[in-house]
Enzyme design. Structure first.
Site, PDB file in Angstrom:
ATOM      1  N   PRO A 139       0.826  -1.213   0.000  1.00  0.00           N
ATOM      2  CA  PRO A 139       0.000   0.000   0.000  1.00  0.00           C
ATOM      3  C   PRO A 139       0.858   1.260   0.000  1.00  0.00           C
ATOM      4  O   PRO A 139       0.398   2.347  -0.313  1.00  0.00           O
ATOM      5  CB  PRO A 139      -0.829  -0.121   1.278  1.00  0.00           C
ATOM      6  CG  PRO A 139      -0.193  -1.171   2.099  1.00  0.00           C
ATOM      7  CD  PRO A 139       0.581  -2.043   1.183  1.00  0.00           C
TER       8      PRO A 139
ATOM      9  N   GLU B 180       3.213  -6.821   8.343  1.00  0.00           N
ATOM     10  CA  GLU B 180       3.484  -5.377   8.172  1.00  0.00           C
ATOM     11  C   GLU B 180       4.568  -5.141   7.122  1.00  0.00           C
ATOM     12  O   GLU B 180       5.247  -4.133   7.158  1.00  0.00           O
ATOM     13  CB  GLU B 180       3.880  -4.783   9.521  1.00  0.00           C
ATOM     14  CG  GLU B 180       2.706  -4.136  10.233  1.00  0.00           C
ATOM     15  CD  GLU B 180       1.524  -5.099  10.334  1.00  0.00           C
ATOM     16  OE1 GLU B 180       0.399  -4.680  10.081  1.00  0.00           O
ATOM     17  OE2 GLU B 180       1.707  -6.287  10.648  1.00  0.00           O
TER      18      GLU B 180
ATOM     19  N   ARG C 253      -2.779  -9.511 -20.507  1.00  0.00           N
ATOM     20  CA  ARG C 253      -3.763  -9.222 -21.568  1.00  0.00           C
ATOM     21  C   ARG C 253      -3.169  -8.314 -22.631  1.00  0.00           C
ATOM     22  O   ARG C 253      -3.703  -8.200 -23.733  1.00  0.00           O
ATOM     23  CB  ARG C 253      -5.043  -8.631 -21.011  1.00  0.00           C
ATOM     24  CG  ARG C 253      -4.905  -7.235 -20.442  1.00  0.00           C
ATOM     25  CD  ARG C 253      -6.221  -6.790 -19.839  1.00  0.00           C
ATOM     26  NE  ARG C 253      -7.211  -6.468 -20.860  1.00  0.00           N
ATOM     27  CZ  ARG C 253      -7.271  -5.293 -21.486  1.00  0.00           C
ATOM     28  NH1 ARG C 253      -6.362  -4.359 -21.219  1.00  0.00           N
ATOM     29  NH2 ARG C 253      -8.201  -5.059 -22.375  1.00  0.00           N
TER      30      ARG C 253
ATOM     31  N   ASP D  19      -9.338   0.133 -24.634  1.00  0.00           N
ATOM     32  CA  ASP D  19     -10.060   0.076 -23.362  1.00  0.00           C
ATOM     33  C   ASP D  19      -9.767   1.340 -22.557  1.00  0.00           C
ATOM     34  O   ASP D  19      -8.998   2.195 -22.973  1.00  0.00           O
ATOM     35  CB  ASP D  19      -9.681  -1.188 -22.595  1.00  0.00           C
ATOM     36  CG  ASP D  19      -8.187  -1.251 -22.339  1.00  0.00           C
ATOM     37  OD1 ASP D  19      -7.695  -2.296 -21.925  1.00  0.00           O
ATOM     38  OD2 ASP D  19      -7.529  -0.220 -22.577  1.00  0.00           O
TER      39      ASP D  19
HETATM   40  N1  LIG Z   1      -3.150  -2.281  -0.978  1.00  0.00           N
HETATM   41  C1  LIG Z   1      -2.270  -3.294  -0.642  1.00  0.00           C
HETATM   42  N2  LIG Z   1      -2.370  -3.855   0.602  1.00  0.00           N
HETATM   43  C2  LIG Z   1      -1.527  -4.836   0.969  1.00  0.00           C
HETATM   44  C3  LIG Z   1      -0.546  -5.322   0.106  1.00  0.00           C
HETATM   45  C4  LIG Z   1      -0.437  -4.773  -1.190  1.00  0.00           C
HETATM   46  C5  LIG Z   1      -1.301  -3.740  -1.558  1.00  0.00           C
HETATM   47  N3  LIG Z   1      -1.217  -3.157  -2.857  1.00  0.00           N
HETATM   48  O1  LIG Z   1      -1.955  -2.203  -3.198  1.00  0.00           O
HETATM   49  O2  LIG Z   1      -0.368  -3.625  -3.683  1.00  0.00           O
END
Ligand SMILES: Nc1ncccc1[N+](=O)[O-]
Length: 241
Positions: A87, A114, A156, A171
């Site tokens: 994230p 984490e 793809r 697309d």
């Molecule tokens: N959003 C995410 N949450 C955990 C691991 C990986 C993530 N992501 O977006 O690649």
């Protein structure tokens, strides 16, 4: 293209072998390797994580285990692109998907808990390009779902994977805009009619109508994409909308 995925839940990425990607693998367009990170543990508990230095919640994945796994999986003349879904990563976009589709090898490191000890990334970056990417601003439990999304978006685009290559070009995002509405038979369904222009056979008018709907939708749902369009991407008429 060669794709390797390192994860503590190998069964989580088995869906990659199904459907679209399954065909790509059968036809030799993509070769997929899935590796259980625990194969590189050395203790009886097969531990892959430990408590974070500095305290705090959750666990961090151990550098030794990842280091050995990456040394083995990333070995070879051509260093792969190492993709670490997190994230905290840069946004994974269609442009990134196109970049990856041109590469010979991708290795995905799926972090859990984490995340992975930062030194694993820093050490790998000495030998290969490492991309920490995010598929969205929300927190999943691990990177596996992101790998499914990224590999599908990339595969793809590979020549021969999609039945109709034009659809990859047309697309959403290919021209920087969201795709507008689509319709098929019947002409009227539950008293809702298909827009006349789409049945007119006037292709210039149809293209114009489609671009107008794409602009309207992008302005309404993703004004940030409009702001990101390159200079001159919108013509006079677009601006008028
Ligand atoms: N959003 C995410 N949450 C955990 C691991 C990986 C993530 N992501 O977006 O690649």
């Amino acid at each position: 293209m060669r794709v390797d995925v390192i994860t503590i839940f190998p069964e989580y990425v088995e869906p990659l072998r199904a459907a679209l990607l399954g065909r790509a693998i059968e036809r030799g367009l993509v070769s997929l390797g899935v590796h259980d990170l625990r194969n590189w543990t050395h203790d009886v508990h097969r531990a892959v994580d430990d408590s974070p230095y500095g305290g705090g919640p959750g666990m961090v994945m151990k550098p030794q285990v990842w280091g050995d796994a990456l040394d083995e999986v990333c070995a070879g003349d051509e260093p792969p692109r190492l993709v670490v879904p997190t994230p905290a990563g840069i946004p994974f976009t269609q442009e990134k998907a196109r970049e990856y589709a041109a590469l010979p090898r991708l290795v995905f490191a799926c972090g859990r808990y984490e995340g992975i000890d930062q030194r694993v990334i820093d050490d790998a970056a000495r030998r290969m390009v490492v991309d920490e990417v995010s598929i969205g601003d929300y927190v999943l439990v691990g990177g596996e779902v992101a790998v499914l999304a990224i590999v599908e978006a990339v595969a793809r685009l590979l020549p021969g994977v999609l039945g109709n290559p034009r659809s990859a070009e047309e697309d959403s995002f290919s021209d920087g805009l969201l795709e507008g509405p689509s319709y098929t038979r019947p002409e009227v369904w539950r008293e809702l009619a298909v827009p006349d222009v789409l049945r007119s056979g006037n292709h210039a008018a149809i293209d114009r109508w489609r671009r107008d709907r794409a602009l309207e939708r992008t302005l309404d749902r993703r004004p940030d994409l409009l702001a990101a369009l390159p200079e001159g991407a919108l013509d006079q008429r677009d601006q008028a909308l």
